[in-house]
Scaffold this active site. Structure first.
Site, PDB file in Angstrom:
ATOM      1  CB  SER A   1      -0.892   0.023   1.245  1.00  0.00           C
ATOM      2  OG  SER A   1      -1.513   1.279   1.443  1.00  0.00           O
TER       3      SER A   1
ATOM      4  CE1 TYR B   1      -3.198  -1.184   5.883  1.00  0.00           C
ATOM      5  CE2 TYR B   1      -2.480   1.046   5.338  1.00  0.00           C
ATOM      6  CZ  TYR B   1      -3.032  -0.169   4.956  1.00  0.00           C
ATOM      7  OH  TYR B   1      -3.399  -0.362   3.642  1.00  0.00           O
TER       8      TYR B   1
END
Length: 319
Positions: free
Chosen positions: A159, A185
């Protein structure tokens, strides 16, 4: 390692769909596993690869949801798997290996984002455990089938969020530092990219190549944990505080494109261990004002080897 991060001039772009990225590739006789393949970009990845003739297996934490969402897609089977449960991972892998099939493509697409602090039964932070360690263990357990294919590819969905944090090797589980869901994350997404670097190095001799991808900015089930402040943090709100219109984001068809391209494109022959976006190899970037490119810490071979060692230790598994 960043010297490998050179765009190949694929001819594709951010608007390319997964079907276009497939480029009419015939996958008849190929076997594919797609984690997270029953929602979001994973579901679109499954749809395109299945329609190209592949036999696709979708591991599912929620079998009922998988049954609903995969209904009508020919050539797809789903079976139980929980990436937070090492026993579940081993059971899934053992069942697949017992079938004797080679595994041509493994697409590690499942993930969670910005969750409240959760830990698995081993005490490991859930985002790191789900997004990285679960896929590390799954890939290691499936390694004989990947090698059997003599030309397999492993694609890990990273990501843009990798920019939020490198892997914090001194305290990856937030045992001594305050938990920050965004740092957790970001760390897990950096781990996805580093995993591809280390895995590719180990797989070359057996014809296994590995890639990581940034799918683009897409509205999927990943946002279910986000409040309004979180949505503002990730740039999802417009000047009036409303979620941006769909035209601001990639569609699922566009979001799945880079995974499909990395899985099948002949343009990547002889390459591996690279981070890709918009159906091309991404360029290195340290510019926070731009929302593309890859940070050096996510493709650094020394960091990749350090992560590999840590992952083996935490999962008690190796190739």
């Amino acid at each position: 390692m960043t010297e490998k991060q050179i765009p190949v001039g694929s001819g594709f772009n951010a608007c390319t769909t997964a079907l276009q990225a497939l480029a009419a590739c015939d996958l008849l006789g190929k076997t594919v596993i797609v984690t997270g393949g029953y929602s979001g970009i994973g579901l679109e990845t499954v749809r395109v690869l299945s329609n190209a003739g592949a036999q696709v297996i979708v591991p599912a934490r929620d079998p009922q949801k998988a049954e609903r969402n995969l209904a009508g897609i020919i050539g797809v089977e789903h079976t139980s798997l929980d990436l937070l449960d090492p026993t579940s991972i081993d059971r899934f892998a053992e069942n697949f290996l017992s079938s004797g099939r080679a595994l041509d493509l493994l697409i590690n697409s499942a993930g969670i984002m910005a969750t409240p602090l959760q830990r698995d039964a081993r005490g490991l932070e859930a985002q790191f455990a789900t997004n990285h360690l679960g896929h590390f263990q799954l890939t290691a357990r499936l390694w004989p089938a990947l090698c059997q294919a003599r030309g397999a590819r492993v694609v890990s969905v990273s990501s843009l969020g990798h920019r939020l944090s490198p892997v914090h090797f001194e305290d990856p589980q937030f045992e001594r530092r305050p938990y920050d869901k965004w740092l957790a994350y970001g760390q897990s997404k950096t781990a996805n990219a580093l995993f591809a670097v280390a895995l590719d190095r180990r797989g070359i001799a057996d014809g296994v190549r590995a890639f990581s991808v940034h799918p683009g900015e897409i509205l999927t089930d990943l946002i279910r944990y986000l409040n309004k402040d979180d949505l503002a943090f990730v740039g999802a709100l417009d000047d009036q505080g409303n979620i941006r219109r769909a035209s601001h984001y990639k569609s699922p068809e566009q979001g799945a494109a880079t995974s499909v391209w990395c899985a099948v494109s002949p343009q990547l022959e002889g390459l591996g261990g690279v981070y890709c976006e918009d159906c091309d190899v991404a360029a290195p970037s340290q510019d926070d004002s731009r929302r593309n490119g890859v940070r050096a810490w996510a493709v650094d071979p020394e960091q990749a080897e350090r992560l590999w060692g840590l992952s083996q230790q935490l999962c008690s598994v190796s190739l």
